[in-house]
Design a protein around this motif. Sequence first.
Motif, short mmCIF file in Angstrom:
data_model
loop_
_atom_site.label_atom_id
_atom_site.label_comp_id
_atom_site.label_asym_id
_atom_site.label_seq_id
_atom_site.Cartn_x
_atom_site.Cartn_y
_atom_site.Cartn_z
N LYS A 82 -8.35 4.38 4.61
CA LYS A 82 -7.46 3.40 4.00
C LYS A 82 -6.19 3.25 4.84
O LYS A 82 -5.83 4.17 5.59
CB LYS A 82 -7.08 3.81 2.58
N THR A 83 -5.56 2.11 4.70
CA THR A 83 -4.29 1.86 5.37
C THR A 83 -3.16 2.00 4.36
O THR A 83 -3.21 1.41 3.27
CB THR A 83 -4.25 0.44 5.98
N TYR A 84 -2.16 2.80 4.72
CA TYR A 84 -1.05 3.05 3.82
C TYR A 84 0.24 2.48 4.41
O TYR A 84 0.48 2.59 5.62
CB TYR A 84 -0.88 4.55 3.57
N SER A 85 1.05 1.89 3.55
CA SER A 85 2.33 1.32 3.99
C SER A 85 3.48 2.22 3.56
O SER A 85 3.46 2.78 2.46
CB SER A 85 2.54 -0.08 3.39
N LYS A 122 12.66 -0.65 6.97
CA LYS A 122 11.53 -1.33 7.60
C LYS A 122 10.23 -0.82 7.00
O LYS A 122 10.12 0.35 6.62
CB LYS A 122 11.54 -1.10 9.11
N ILE A 123 9.25 -1.70 6.94
CA ILE A 123 7.94 -1.36 6.41
C ILE A 123 6.98 -1.15 7.57
O ILE A 123 6.90 -1.97 8.49
CB ILE A 123 7.41 -2.46 5.47
N SER A 124 6.25 -0.07 7.54
CA SER A 124 5.26 0.21 8.58
C SER A 124 3.95 0.59 7.92
O SER A 124 3.92 1.07 6.78
CB SER A 124 5.73 1.34 9.50
N SER A 125 2.84 0.38 8.60
CA SER A 125 1.51 0.69 8.08
C SER A 125 0.81 1.67 9.00
O SER A 125 1.00 1.64 10.22
CB SER A 125 0.67 -0.58 7.92
N LYS A 126 -0.02 2.54 8.40
CA LYS A 126 -0.74 3.53 9.18
C LYS A 126 -2.13 3.73 8.57
O LYS A 126 -2.27 3.88 7.36
CB LYS A 126 0.02 4.86 9.20
N PHE A 127 -3.13 3.72 9.43
CA PHE A 127 -4.51 3.91 8.98
C PHE A 127 -4.82 5.41 8.91
O PHE A 127 -4.56 6.16 9.85
CB PHE A 127 -5.49 3.23 9.94
N ASP A 128 -5.35 5.84 7.75
CA ASP A 128 -5.69 7.25 7.54
C ASP A 128 -7.20 7.40 7.64
O ASP A 128 -7.96 6.91 6.79
CB ASP A 128 -5.19 7.71 6.17
N LYS A 129 -7.65 8.09 8.69
CA LYS A 129 -9.09 8.26 8.92
C LYS A 129 -9.74 9.08 7.81
O LYS A 129 -10.93 8.92 7.52
CB LYS A 129 -9.32 8.94 10.26
#
Length: 575
Positions: free
Chosen positions: A159-162, A148-155
């Motif tokens: 940037k948002t990383y998948s 599964k692919i998930s995304s997370k925002f890095d403060k």
Amino acid sequence: MFFSSSKNKFVINKSPNQDFQISKLDKNLDSYLAGLFEGFIKGYTINQNYLSIVMFKSDNLSNDILLEDTKVSTITKKSRNRNYITDELGNMPSSTGEILIGLLLGDAHVSKVNTKNSRFLFEQGEIHRDYLFHLYDLFKDYCKTEPKISSKFDKRTNKTYSRVKFSTLTSPLFNYYHDLFYLNGNKIIPANLGELLTARSLAYWAMDDGNKTGTGFRLNTQSFTKDENLFLMKILKDNFNLDCTLNIHSKDLYRIYITTKSMPKFKDLVSPYFHESMMYKLNETDTNAKKLNKEDANHIINSPLLDKKLDSYLTGFFEANGHIWIPNLNATKKHNPRFCITFHLKDKPLADKLLETLGYGFIRIKLKENACVLTISPLKGLIKVISLINGNMRTPKIHQLYSLIDWINSNHNTNLNKLPLSTNLLNSDSWLAGFIDADGSFLIRHSTLETSKKERIACSFVIEQRLIDPKSNEDYFSILNQISNLFSTKLLITNRNYYRLNATSLNSIKLVITYLEQFNLRSSKYLDSLDWIEAAKIIIDDKHYTLEGKNRVDLLKNKMNRNRTMIDWEHLNKY
């Protein structure tokens, strides 16, 4: 050597003669195991609680034909490719265990659920999606859901990383690895890692958590202590003779650097196991490497080969069983194209010979497919291949060659010409020999009165090829029709949408023999062709229904194709 401390399990050493013991043997299994290991067993003896078995490995087979970690009490069936024995729960082949060792040195994690059983967790950035799905293919039998692919925002970076990740089911099968690599919830280096770390393990460790830097290679081992890093360096030296230095990443964080001097050795060790998408880490597919100019390309093209028939032979084999991969222009990572030819695993000596002659590339083993793939991606190797097959092509795959030439001309200062399809007569070179080695087959039939109304002895030669090239959508009729005309036989279409020609008449068989005696095959089919030709000549001389003729034909028939257990590769010495 790979081993488990669990009871009721056995271990096998990676040597041509392999001795192993099974504890707490069920004495009723002796006759069953004898049949189970038919073709691999030299002998076995039972002494009280142990079964000692001496195995042999044919030179024609891979070193990975091992049996390991199998519960004797639950043996129920035999794997199709004899890679390992499995029970209904699904025990792992030794190669999978080696991979897990490497992954655990990298980014993989194994966790215990409810303090009883364990599961593996695999995660990579989306940029390494192909590699992650490769891992999933290896472990999907132990998984319930796909990656599964998930995304997370890095403060920190705004940037948002998948990420792409998957996990295995919880199983006692994985407890061994958890107990080996974890102490009080922290990952450690096992004291016996030197006995477990193989070239395959090293490759997956490098793919998972390594990168090429400068003229060396860095293993990102920051999560381990300084002493553990020093221990890892000692293992790399002892096991593989790799010279390493310890680099300080930051305070109390260290990384291992494989030196420039050891890079050729390191590449030789790991490249056979590297996934295609990770080859850039070895700089094998780095398009930022030094650009080739026209003079460099011309020098490669004009370098003479001792094997004068290689160009047409290689072309024929490629057009039957090869492909060229061209990288996506929008891909984040820059890769070179890849020229690939697939061989049956028993024909690996032929692949090795071609690799040696060409001087570029590597061979990847695909045990599940019982195959190996000769892969060439360095720029100089690709230009060498182009020099051999350009002008010798005869099928719609010429469009793949043209795409490769366009890519090289666009990305490098070259001006390679795209030559048209060959119009040479088929019986004037070795193109058809290569095509037959990939897609031809030799058959001998002997129907007796016990199985048929009339006794019949006959030889036939068959070639099958797809109707339509899937990439260009062009038909293969032209070349298959030329082959059928050469051998004076009909071209048929099977219900599988394949062209098929079957040479059975005496005239057709004579024409096949004439070609094969002038342009020899090179794969294991060469030996089949010799036996087939001998049987065919007995039929041509009308001696096949004599007692002596029948016996000789039966002997030849019974040692051909799948019945051939030993392959003599001496014929490759003349190339």
